[in-house]
Design an enzyme around this catalytic site. Structure first.
Site, PDB file in Angstrom:
ATOM      1  N   LYS A   1       0.855  -1.190   0.000  1.00  0.00           N
ATOM      2  CA  LYS A   1       0.000   0.000   0.000  1.00  0.00           C
ATOM      3  C   LYS A   1       0.891   1.240   0.000  1.00  0.00           C
ATOM      4  CE  LYS A   1      -3.872   1.799   2.789  1.00  0.00           C
ATOM      5  NZ  LYS A   1      -4.695   1.541   3.995  1.00  0.00           N
TER       6      LYS A   1
ATOM      7  N   SER B   1      -9.442   1.491   2.709  1.00  0.00           N
ATOM      8  CA  SER B   1      -8.519   2.268   1.946  1.00  0.00           C
ATOM      9  C   SER B   1      -7.427   1.455   1.247  1.00  0.00           C
ATOM     10  CB  SER B   1      -7.873   3.304   2.871  1.00  0.00           C
ATOM     11  OG  SER B   1      -7.070   2.690   3.840  1.00  0.00           O
TER      12      SER B   1
ATOM     13  N   SER C   1      -9.897  -0.885   6.697  1.00  0.00           N
ATOM     14  CA  SER C   1      -9.152  -0.668   5.450  1.00  0.00           C
ATOM     15  C   SER C   1      -8.352  -1.866   4.933  1.00  0.00           C
ATOM     16  CB  SER C   1      -8.226   0.545   5.599  1.00  0.00           C
ATOM     17  OG  SER C   1      -8.989   1.738   5.607  1.00  0.00           O
TER      18      SER C   1
END
Lengths: 540, 540
Positions: free
Chosen positions: A129, A204, A228
């Site tokens: 990420k 996310s 997330s």
């Protein structure tokens, strides 16, 4: 920022697109909404590259360790597949195959020279990420004002994964601010779900969800302060681990609201199977992360906890709580069916399933919403102002400069409320165990009130965020898919809004299995068994 | 509060004094400054009561478990000795021998009936700082406005100690607010050091320090956010453990600035030997405190960590850092001599001693001072205002309503600075280990810049508080006593103020041994060995 923010964003987007070599470009002009089969049909990947990328990480590290696979070949395969993945899901914020190939080459040379691996992930590509820093690259986290700032060092986790032999090749997209369970920002726009471009991959860690979902990645690293890791896992039919705070190193990562410690964001893996999640966790713990990140607890992998759980499973003696709604938002029929399916499957196998009343989840959700908003969005607003980019619509509520944030006294009161709530919750758990005369090993609950959702439709975070407030260990288990025939509207169903249920046909359905704080070994073992019983233990 | 605060305080003081039975009163009119021998000379305690109270806790629990001692007899002995202790040091805020005797009687009955103990502390009196709640009693913490509020339940630690078989009989005095390393409040006034009434017993767990120091208690429970376990241990020639946050349960205790989580106060034992500290820790961990306090890490006693350290000690292979000043305040000669003595003793025994440069302690001390003051004393001020009592002089700096506290953004920044500092510090530690080619097991440093200090002279908390900011595990080791002949002014010594060194002749000197975070097993094992080498392993 001197330039117009749109120019800066466009330049960065161009750099990302340019990072895909000409020969890896595919024609995306006439694709179906579902692009899951593009990697196998577009002709870019060889048979062996398809085999590699369709393997489990657990299989790959064995082959990399016994010399039957080279790091360069595995890295090439995943770089190519991630290039496809980005072209069809828009999942990347950084793509750097040249750096990856260099790293793979060095690993092969090491293996050649020393006859052994550098560590348990030797040669395994791991996708990150875009919060994790990789020396020499940007970490924009979707913020325009962070473009052109190049990292001078790795995050703690990056460094430890590197030491374990992982190869880095892609950093995946996030929503601006991270505080949303969809993935959209002003640099690259929106990431989409590989199963249907009209659905979100979640957020996310949505770039991870999409990329691992289509096997452009095999283990993806996400973070979770309100779902997330878990929402992208759920929306892409993946397993995801939200470890409790203090198990995995978050040090030196980028973040919004840095220094906020009332509820900690945690970092963890997204993968296609529990053994792959476990490979990640054991490999990181082997590197003694507590020696590099002061927030990590010196707690090595506890094999006895795992073994004891496996033993319990074998003797059919799991005791698991469950509920299908939190008393705040009634899930859609597919999710209710998902919980039912898990519960009945486990019951059929002889385990004890307990009707577990969710304790004050409404209170928990209110409390954590207040925590997210405790600076009234000031931090996010500052970062946005630095470039002049607008807030994405999803966070308008959070970034409202007319509101005032909490003062210290209010914050302390909230922290005390959180602690008291956590203690009340575990006392309820203890009371249940006293009643049962044995442990309640974990509980099963929804992770979202819907199957993978259409863009801009994510509304209710509470199934995820209540667990963040409790800091319980949670593993997302893919269950099945929404089905327009099976998931009829039920009598007592209260729809959250008027969207068309038909739009969700085929969308992944998941549940989460929630264990007490810091029970990663046990909760993963239970999740693995649930997946096995469902027939979803391996999902190539 | 309707009444005048002085009346309320006087009434409470009277209740405390009245709690001492007539037959346990002693003549205190012509005592020496040093009252350490009063328990053995005043005639109140029988030979066997003196023997009991001069034993170690470790010995007592064995005898209580094999039936050679009764809980009632042990409890009587400690109640009587604590009654003396309070009369000569003013250490109690609650004294409740009747409730204790009832508890002891029930434990004896249980033993009689079942032929076994209820738990590892069966029948052992444990003294509690007046932050721990005991059902049915007051917890004033020295605040007048908290008088007359009776607890409806136990703190988590109280409940678990009770389950382990501990007997409660005294709650000991603290400074108003707890934020001071001396012990004075407007209810009972000042607690004094049993070795010299002109010295402080330290604080904030100063009532514990005095009471355990004179053996009115055998294991005392203190708390520490800036030295409050360690300073009283040091000033009373005792061992004290400041565990890292998350090891021992703090749930449902009273506190100032409740909900403040930037630096956590921790709870731990004060005792006469490391085995007694260990008895406390193992007994609490056996009760699985993580099932009752969400902040406690599920980390049972790790015997292998203990055993490995013992093995290292036996082979003379400890590697310990040391420093005698933190670069901020130069300790007095007795303390410098104390560090020297520990270092040379360990060297003589073949261990490796490493000149360890304290890393940015000045920065750490500034940072934590700001954290203590982050609400500008508002919480304390509110509690004081409720009764109208004045602040004790020591906290005037802290409670200054003209100052403004931190806002959320500042607090987050401080929290980030703290984390970064912690990570830098452990990297320094790692670098030293790389240089050594082996672990640096712990480091030795002063705990205060002076030996036990005269009243109102405690100025510098930094030797203690820097370790709180780092959340390292620390054990205080008594070393020796200040000596007017040995502790001459040294050439490069910079005195902190002009007090007369002669006033400290005979005052306890201590050091702390500091391990990485959550290394209680290892750090206690090292402390035990240091005490053994110094000849202070058992101090009857």
């Amino acid at each position: 920022m001197a330039k117009d923010w749109k120019q800066a964003a466009a330049a960065k987007q161009q750099r990302i697109n340019d990072s895909i070599p000409e020969e890896w470009r595919i024609d995306t002009s006439s694709l179906d909404a579902n692009v899951m089969n593009v990697p196998s049909t577009c002709g870019l990947l060889s048979k062996s590259e398809l085999d590699i990328t369709n393997s489990s990480a657990t299989e790959l590290v064995v082959k990399l360790a016994d010399g039957s696979l080279k790091a360069v070949d595995v890295t090439t395969a995943f770089c190519k597949r991630a290039a496809i993945s980005h072209q069809v899901t828009n999942c990347a914020l950084e793509f750097f195959p040249e750096m990856a190939m260099q790293q793979a080459k060095e690993l092969d040379e090491f293996y050649e020279k020393h006859g052994r691996t550098v560590g348990p992930l030797h040669g395994l590509p791991v996708s990150l990420k875009d919060q994790l820093r990789v020396k020499g690259l940007e970490t924009t986290m979707g913020y325009v004002s962070w473009i052109d700032k190049y990292d001078t060092g790795d995050s703690v986790l990056t460094a430890l994964l590197r030491k374990a032999g992982a190869v880095f090749y892609i950093k995946t997209s996030v929503p601006q601010s991270l505080m949303v369970c969809e993935t959209v920002n002003n640099i690259t726009g929106r990431s989409v779900n590989p199963r249907n471009k009209n659905w979100s991959p979640g957020g996310s860690s949505g770039g991870e969800g999409a990329n691992v979902g289509i096997r452009g990645g095999i283990i993806g690293v996400g973070t979770d302060i309100g779902g997330s890791i878990r929402v992208p896992s759920a929306f892409n039919f993946l397993y995801g681990l939200r470890p409790s705070h203090g198990r995995m190193p978050y040090g030196k990562m980028a973040n919004s609201m840095e220094g906020q410690e009332t509820v900690h964001s945690v970092v963890g893996p997204i993968a296609h199977s529990v053994p792959d999640l476990r490979l990640f966790v054991t490999s990181v713990l082997e590197q003694e992360p507590w020696k590099h990140d002061s927030k990590v607890i010196p707690m090595p992998w506890r094999q006895p906890e795992h073994d004891a759980t496996v033993q319990k499973i074998k003797s059919g003696k799991l005791a698991l709580g469950f509920f299908n709604n939190d008393g705040v938002v009634m899930p859609h029929p597919p999710i209710l069916r998902g919980v039912d399916k898990v519960v009945s499957t486990l019951r059929e196998d002889g385990h004890t399933l307990i009707d577990w009343k969710p304790y004050k989840h409404d209170y928990a959700v209110d409390l954590i919403q207040g925590i997210y908003a405790s600076d009234a969005g000031k931090d996010i607003h500052t970062v946005l102002s630095a470039s002049g980019e607008p807030a994405i619509p999803n966070i308008n509520d959070l970034v409202d400069p007319t509101r005032s944030g909490a003062d210290i006294t209010t914050l302390w009161d909230v922290q005390l409320q959180k602690w008291n709530f956590q203690m009340e919750y575990i006392e309820k758990w203890n009371q249940m165990e006293e009643k049962l005369g044995k442990e309640m090993d974990a509980f099963i609950m929804p992770i979202t009130p819907t199957a993978a959702i259409r863009h801009n439709q994510f509304r209710y975070y509470g199934y995820a965020s209540a667990i963040n407030l409790l800091d319980f260990t949670s593993v997302v288990i893919p269950v099945t898919f929404a089905d327009k025939e099976l998931d009829k509207k039920i009598d007592n169903f209260k729809p959250m809004n008027d969207m068309d249920k038909q739009a969700y046909h085929g969308a992944p359905i998941a549940v989460q299995i929630v264990g007490r704080r810091l029970t990663e070994e046990k909760t993963m073992a239970i999740a693995e068994e649930v997946g096995r019983l469902l027939g979803n233990a391996i999902t190539p």
